[in-house]
Design a protein around this motif. Structure first.
Motif, PDB file in Angstrom:
ATOM      1  N   ASN A 166      22.082  30.969 -40.003  1.00 11.85           N
ATOM      2  CA  ASN A 166      21.682  31.711 -38.814  1.00 11.85           C
ATOM      3  C   ASN A 166      20.779  32.883 -39.196  1.00 11.85           C
ATOM      4  O   ASN A 166      20.435  33.059 -40.370  1.00 11.85           O
ATOM      5  CB  ASN A 166      22.901  32.182 -38.025  1.00 11.85           C
ATOM      6  CG  ASN A 166      23.786  33.124 -38.828  1.00 11.85           C
ATOM      7  OD1 ASN A 166      23.342  34.160 -39.314  1.00 11.85           O
ATOM      8  ND2 ASN A 166      25.059  32.764 -38.970  1.00 11.85           N
ATOM      9  N   ALA A 167      20.421  33.674 -38.196  1.00 10.12           N
ATOM     10  CA  ALA A 167      19.446  34.746 -38.415  1.00 10.12           C
ATOM     11  C   ALA A 167      19.958  35.846 -39.337  1.00 10.12           C
ATOM     12  O   ALA A 167      19.157  36.608 -39.883  1.00 10.12           O
ATOM     13  CB  ALA A 167      19.049  35.353 -37.067  1.00 10.12           C
ATOM     14  N   LEU A 168      21.276  35.954 -39.518  1.00 10.16           N
ATOM     15  CA  LEU A 168      21.844  36.997 -40.369  1.00 10.16           C
ATOM     16  C   LEU A 168      22.267  36.492 -41.744  1.00 10.16           C
ATOM     17  O   LEU A 168      22.778  37.276 -42.557  1.00 10.16           O
ATOM     18  CB  LEU A 168      23.058  37.632 -39.674  1.00 10.16           C
ATOM     19  CG  LEU A 168      22.799  38.339 -38.346  1.00 10.16           C
ATOM     20  CD1 LEU A 168      24.093  38.943 -37.809  1.00 10.16           C
ATOM     21  CD2 LEU A 168      21.723  39.405 -38.484  1.00 10.16           C
ATOM     22  N   THR A 169      22.076  35.211 -42.011  1.00 13.87           N
ATOM     23  CA  THR A 169      22.508  34.635 -43.293  1.00 13.87           C
ATOM     24  C   THR A 169      21.853  35.336 -44.472  1.00 13.87           C
ATOM     25  O   THR A 169      20.621  35.468 -44.515  1.00 13.87           O
ATOM     26  CB  THR A 169      22.173  33.140 -43.338  1.00 13.87           C
ATOM     27  OG1 THR A 169      22.947  32.454 -42.345  1.00 13.87           O
ATOM     28  CG2 THR A 169      22.475  32.544 -44.700  1.00 13.87           C
ATOM     29  N   PRO A 170      22.642  35.795 -45.461  1.00 20.54           N
ATOM     30  CA  PRO A 170      22.053  36.304 -46.702  1.00 20.54           C
ATOM     31  C   PRO A 170      21.755  35.124 -47.639  1.00 20.54           C
ATOM     32  O   PRO A 170      22.641  34.333 -47.962  1.00 20.54           O
ATOM     33  CB  PRO A 170      23.156  37.193 -47.290  1.00 20.54           C
ATOM     34  CG  PRO A 170      24.260  37.235 -46.268  1.00 20.54           C
ATOM     35  CD  PRO A 170      24.099  36.014 -45.417  1.00 20.54           C
ATOM     36  N   TRP A 171      20.507  35.011 -48.039  1.00 12.52           N
ATOM     37  CA  TRP A 171      20.100  33.955 -48.951  1.00 12.52           C
ATOM     38  C   TRP A 171      20.041  34.544 -50.367  1.00 12.52           C
ATOM     39  O   TRP A 171      19.413  35.578 -50.589  1.00 12.52           O
ATOM     40  CB  TRP A 171      18.742  33.402 -48.553  1.00 12.52           C
ATOM     41  CG  TRP A 171      18.765  32.730 -47.212  1.00 12.52           C
ATOM     42  CD1 TRP A 171      18.570  33.317 -45.995  1.00 12.52           C
ATOM     43  CD2 TRP A 171      19.024  31.350 -46.960  1.00 12.52           C
ATOM     44  NE1 TRP A 171      18.683  32.391 -44.985  1.00 12.52           N
ATOM     45  CE2 TRP A 171      18.960  31.167 -45.546  1.00 12.52           C
ATOM     46  CE3 TRP A 171      19.285  30.253 -47.760  1.00 12.52           C
ATOM     47  CZ2 TRP A 171      19.163  29.935 -44.945  1.00 12.52           C
ATOM     48  CZ3 TRP A 171      19.483  29.013 -47.165  1.00 12.52           C
ATOM     49  CH2 TRP A 171      19.428  28.859 -45.783  1.00 12.52           C
ATOM     50  N   THR A 172      20.706  33.875 -51.296  1.00 15.52           N
ATOM     51  CA  THR A 172      20.817  34.414 -52.651  1.00 15.52           C
ATOM     52  C   THR A 172      20.007  33.603 -53.641  1.00 15.52           C
ATOM     53  O   THR A 172      19.806  32.393 -53.481  1.00 15.52           O
ATOM     54  CB  THR A 172      22.282  34.432 -53.104  1.00 15.52           C
ATOM     55  OG1 THR A 172      22.802  33.093 -53.122  1.00 15.52           O
ATOM     56  CG2 THR A 172      23.129  35.279 -52.163  1.00 15.52           C
TER      57      THR A 172
END
Length: 279
Positions: A247-253
């Protein structure tokens, strides 16, 4: 603003009328055939917003309202589920129309004034977007831009300016409301990712970290505080599959431990990647 002259507009209108005549049964034997004025293979007609008061991510990833292609594809933004956080991927839909419909839409765009260059006025409205109309025929490509097309108070315009704007508004409404049969999701061959450092998100809506499956982040700078990378082929498939549940708040690592915010932009058939974004 415009890139054409009145003379060019007349030529385009004449071309559109010839194309329409070619599509009719019983055309005169001496009339040009449809093959004498083929439709462009790529983008034929597009309506898009540019500028306005919004975030750099929105400016970079904003999709056109409608894009019509010579092969009959019509791409539009489909309805988005009203939840927060919103899905990571936008809902782009594709319909298909026949050649006669594409030619008719080209003619309507010419009649609406896309190829004209008359004064459209300078409305006293702040921070509104500009509506950009792009039209391509065998005569070439023309672009007409109209600031604050939807927001303009009628009492700030001359009668001629109001009439010209009304024709363009009607065209936009017709194109965005086009219903040509079943629509299906558009699956891009390339997807662009606009990237910014993750700022921690909403503490009341914590989101799990997701490992980034695409090309190295953050990519090439394209605006204040944002960069862009494009994924193609198997990388694009991997990004789309992973983003489908994000979603729009997902932190991508990334492997170095960095956390990123990513806004996705499907690359349209006539585009190549990050270089085509913006506006």
């Amino acid at each position: 603003m415009t890139t054409t002259s009145t003379v060019r507009a007349a030529a385009l209108l004449g071309c559109a009328l010839v194309l329409a005549a070619c599509a009719q049964e019983g055309a005169d034997a001496g009339s040009p055939s449809s093959s004498s004025a083929p439709l462009p293979s790529g983008l034929v007609l597009q309506v898009a917003y540019t500028g306005g008061f919004t975030s750099p991510e929105e400016l970079a990833t904003r999709l056109p309202l409608v894009s019509v292609y010579g092969d009959g594809r019509v791409l539009t933004q489909g309805p988005q589920i009203e939840i927060w956080p919103s899905p990571a991927l936008p809902n782009v839909q594709v319909q298909r129309v026949d050649e006669a419909t594409v030619r008719d839409l080209v003619g309507r765009a010419v009649e609406a004034g896309v190829a004209e260059d008359g004064d459209l006025g300078e409305p006293p409205v702040a921070d509104a977007p500009t509506t950009r109309f792009t039209l391509t025929t065998d005569e070439g490509t023309t672009v007409r831009e109209v600031y604050a097309l939807a927001e303009t108070p009628d009492d700030t315009l001359t009668a001629e300016q109001a009439e010209a704007r009304a024709r363009l508004r009607d065209l936009q409404d017709e194109l965005t409301g086009l219903t040509a049969g079943p629509a299906e999701p558009y699956v891009p061959q390339t997807v662009a990712a606009v990237v910014a450092p993750h700022r921690g998100g909403d503490p009341e809506l914590p989101q799990p970290d997701v490992a980034w499956p695409g090309p190295a982040l953050p990519g090439t700078p394209i605006g204040p505080g944002i960069s862009c990378v494009s994924a193609t082929g198997q990388q694009a498939a991997d990004v789309l599959a992973t983003a489908a549940s994000a979603n729009a708040l997902t932190p991508w690592t990334t492997p170095d431990g960095a956390r990123w915010s990513v806004t996705f932009r499907p690359v349209l058939p006539h585009e190549s990647g990050c270089a085509d974004l913006g506006g």
